[in-house]
Design an enzyme around this catalytic site. Structure first.
Site, short mmCIF file in Angstrom:
data_model
loop_
_atom_site.label_atom_id
_atom_site.label_comp_id
_atom_site.label_asym_id
_atom_site.label_seq_id
_atom_site.Cartn_x
_atom_site.Cartn_y
_atom_site.Cartn_z
N HIS A 109 -49.21 19.47 -27.65
CA HIS A 109 -50.62 18.22 -27.84
C HIS A 109 -51.59 19.14 -26.67
O HIS A 109 -50.89 19.51 -26.05
CB HIS A 109 -49.83 17.52 -26.87
CG HIS A 109 -50.76 15.80 -26.57
ND1 HIS A 109 -51.63 16.06 -24.99
CD2 HIS A 109 -50.66 14.42 -26.76
CE1 HIS A 109 -51.89 14.95 -25.51
NE2 HIS A 109 -51.67 14.50 -26.74
N CYS B 268 -54.01 14.31 -31.00
CA CYS B 268 -54.02 15.09 -30.33
C CYS B 268 -53.30 16.44 -30.25
O CYS B 268 -52.77 17.46 -29.46
CB CYS B 268 -54.10 14.73 -28.54
SG CYS B 268 -54.52 13.98 -28.63
N GLN C 21 -42.86 12.68 -23.84
CA GLN C 21 -42.16 12.08 -25.51
C GLN C 21 -40.69 12.40 -25.02
O GLN C 21 -39.97 11.94 -25.74
CB GLN C 21 -42.57 12.98 -26.47
CG GLN C 21 -43.94 13.01 -26.89
CD GLN C 21 -44.92 11.32 -26.99
OE1 GLN C 21 -43.66 10.55 -26.55
NE2 GLN C 21 -46.52 10.88 -26.79
N LYS D 256 -45.64 5.94 -20.38
CA LYS D 256 -45.19 6.44 -21.81
C LYS D 256 -42.89 5.89 -21.65
O LYS D 256 -42.61 5.86 -22.28
CB LYS D 256 -44.44 7.69 -22.47
CG LYS D 256 -45.94 8.21 -22.82
CD LYS D 256 -46.20 9.39 -23.83
CE LYS D 256 -47.66 9.76 -23.47
NZ LYS D 256 -48.50 9.54 -24.40
N ASP E 44 -43.36 20.51 -20.51
CA ASP E 44 -43.99 18.91 -20.91
C ASP E 44 -43.51 17.79 -21.79
O ASP E 44 -42.99 17.93 -22.37
CB ASP E 44 -45.41 19.19 -21.48
CG ASP E 44 -46.47 17.63 -22.98
OD1 ASP E 44 -45.55 16.81 -22.02
OD2 ASP E 44 -46.97 17.47 -22.92
N1 7TS Z 1 -48.17 15.75 -23.68
C1 7TS Z 1 -47.60 15.03 -24.76
C2 7TS Z 1 -46.27 15.21 -25.77
C3 7TS Z 1 -47.97 13.56 -25.40
O1 7TS Z 1 -47.12 12.93 -25.65
C4 7TS Z 1 -48.84 12.96 -24.18
C5 7TS Z 1 -49.88 11.87 -24.63
C6 7TS Z 1 -49.63 13.95 -23.51
C7 7TS Z 1 -49.32 15.01 -22.85
C8 7TS Z 1 -50.59 13.10 -22.20
O2 7TS Z 1 -50.04 12.62 -21.92
P1 7TS Z 1 -51.31 11.68 -20.91
O3 7TS Z 1 -50.07 10.18 -20.21
O4 7TS Z 1 -51.30 12.54 -19.82
O5 7TS Z 1 -52.45 10.85 -21.61
N2 7TS Z 1 -49.46 11.45 -25.58
C9 7TS Z 1 -50.46 10.58 -26.84
C10 7TS Z 1 -49.94 10.26 -27.95
O6 7TS Z 1 -49.33 10.97 -28.83
N3 7TS Z 1 -50.32 9.58 -28.23
O7 7TS Z 1 -51.65 9.08 -27.64
C11 7TS Z 1 -51.29 9.91 -26.51
#
Ligand code: 7TS
Length: 400
Positions: free
Chosen positions: A117, A358, A197, A220, A194
């Site tokens: 990401h 992303c 997911q 999430k 990370d």
């Molecule tokens: N890393 C991964 C693997 C992600 O899927 C996401 C967000 C992030 C980091 C960032 O997370 P945040 O909570 O700090 O924003 N992924 C997604 C997505 O797949 N669609 O919207 C956000």
């Protein structure tokens, strides 16, 4: 299953029952999470750590209890290895800034994977620019499986860190984190994972993974937005400089110089998101009540059912066919732009995500502008898979 706990799911969109398949972006929240946060604001609100009065002590105790709960949930050795942040993005930025300042120097290297990401790419690009270091990339194959054979050659005496996703948000691939950690550690290189997911879809044990950092977001995993976790091995967190300055993170402040608070407070400057942290605690309760294994099994059933159904649609191509996947399916319907497919599905009440998610390097790998992505959670059903498949069949003549 569990749908009664999620009132938001019980609504119509454009005259159709809502089918929410955008769980990789954010999951919905069970009633108990929202109620925990309401109760905090309606009867417990107080700033933490600095009060001698009843409400402040209670709020502090509840907040710190969630830290211990997170520690148990991810199998960390110490509760002071759990840092509350605003989310995965901030957790990674914290490490990139602080670890980067301490350990990254001119000529050094950081390794990320091609399926990261942007949150696990851009902070490292910025840190490398600041410190005069170089970013190296571990590629994946056509199925969306990391080329582990290419890892060892990337590691050398200049490598300072490997940063890799536990699960790809676009391809669903579950990466062999323990193997990556073992390989990196053989070269004395620490590993940041990370886990954005992964955390809602499988049991995570940071000591079993032997990783040095692990990052995730509450939103999430059935929790609120605005809070997340950085797990860091004590040894690194002790040596890393503070990320932000302010209240809470200091021991003594003098104009001649300031000394910093102990872990974890060194990394928690300012008033934290107390209600959100309590909401995260309630989300962990929910996951444990449902059973992490039960959640994983249910989602795997949906994944295999949905994959087999979607494969039967002429002209539909699935991106990401790794043998070990979470319930994330990226696809394109014929030559249609993903945005058009997503818009038509939306009009039938089906919420999917479209675009590059992303992960532009993943799109470049396949030479496509983006995908349509359906992602599943504990409350999704086979009927909803059927709704997706019949909607796609219905709109196919308009698209292909
Ligand atoms: N890393 C991964 C693997 C992600 O899927 C996401 C967000 C992030 C980091 C960032 O997370 P945040 O909570 O700090 O924003 N992924 C997604 C997505 O797949 N669609 O919207 C956000």
């Amino acid at each position: 299953m569990y749908r009664d706990l999620f009132p938001i799911l019980d609504q119509q969109v454009y005259g159709h029952p809502l089918v929410y398949l955008d769980n990789a972006a954010t999951t919905q929240k069970p009633r108990q999470v929202v109620e925990t946060m309401n109760t905090y604001y309606l009867s417990q609100n107080s700033n933490i750590h600095r009060g001698t009065h009843y409400l402040a002590e209670q709020a502090t105790e509840r907040y710190e209890a969630v830290r211990r709960q997170v520690q148990r949930f991810i199998g960390a050795a110490h509760s002071h290895e759990i840092i509350f942040t605003r989310g995965t993005t901030e957790s990674i930025n914290l490490v990139a800034a602080s670890f980067g300042q301490r350990y990254l120097h001119e000529g050094d290297e950081v390794v990320v994977s091609e399926m990261e990401h942007h949150s696990n790419i851009v902070p490292w690009q910025l840190a490398c620019q600041r410190q005069g270091a170089t970013l190296r990339v571990l590629p994946f194959d056509e199925r969306g499986v990391l080329r582990l054979d290419r890892l060892e050659p990337l590691l050398n005496e200049h490598t300072r860190l490997v940063a890799v996703g536990h699960v790809s948000n676009t391809l669903g691939t579950v990466n062999p984190v323990r193997d990556i950690v073992d390989c990196a550690h053989r070269h004395g290189v620490p590993v940041l994972v990370d886990g954005a997911q992964a955390i809602a879809h499988m049991a995570v044990d940071v000591q079993a993974l032997d990783c040095d950092f692990y990052c995730f977001s509450a939103h999430k995993m059935y929790g609120p937005m605005g809070v997340g976790v950085l797990y860091g091995r004590e040894r690194w967190l002790e040596e890393m400089p503070p990320y932000q300055g302010g209240g809470e993170m200091i021991k003594e402040v003098r104009f001649e110089g300031t000394s910093f608070n102990e872990l974890p407070f060194k990394f928690e400057a300012g008033t934290p998101a107390v209600a959100e942290v309590l909401g995260l605690g309630s989300a962990i309760d929910f996951m444990l009540q449902a059973g992490v294994g039960t959640i994983a099994r249910h989602e795997q059933e949906l994944l295999s059912y949905a994959s087999s159904q979607l494969k039967q649609i002429d002209g539909l191509h699935i991106y990401g066919t790794a043998p070990d996947k979470t319930a994330v399916i990226s696809f394109l319907a014929g030559t249609a732009h993903p945005y058009d497919t997503g818009t038509l599905l939306d009009k039938l009440g089906i919420a999917v995500r479209t675009g590059h998610h992303c992960t532009q390097p993943v799109m470049d790998h396949y030479g496509i502008p983006g995908t349509v992505r359906a992602s599943f959670a504990i409350y999704n059903t086979r009927d909803e898979v059927d709704a997706l498949v019949s909607a796609l069949r219905r709109i196919a003549p308009m698209l292909m």
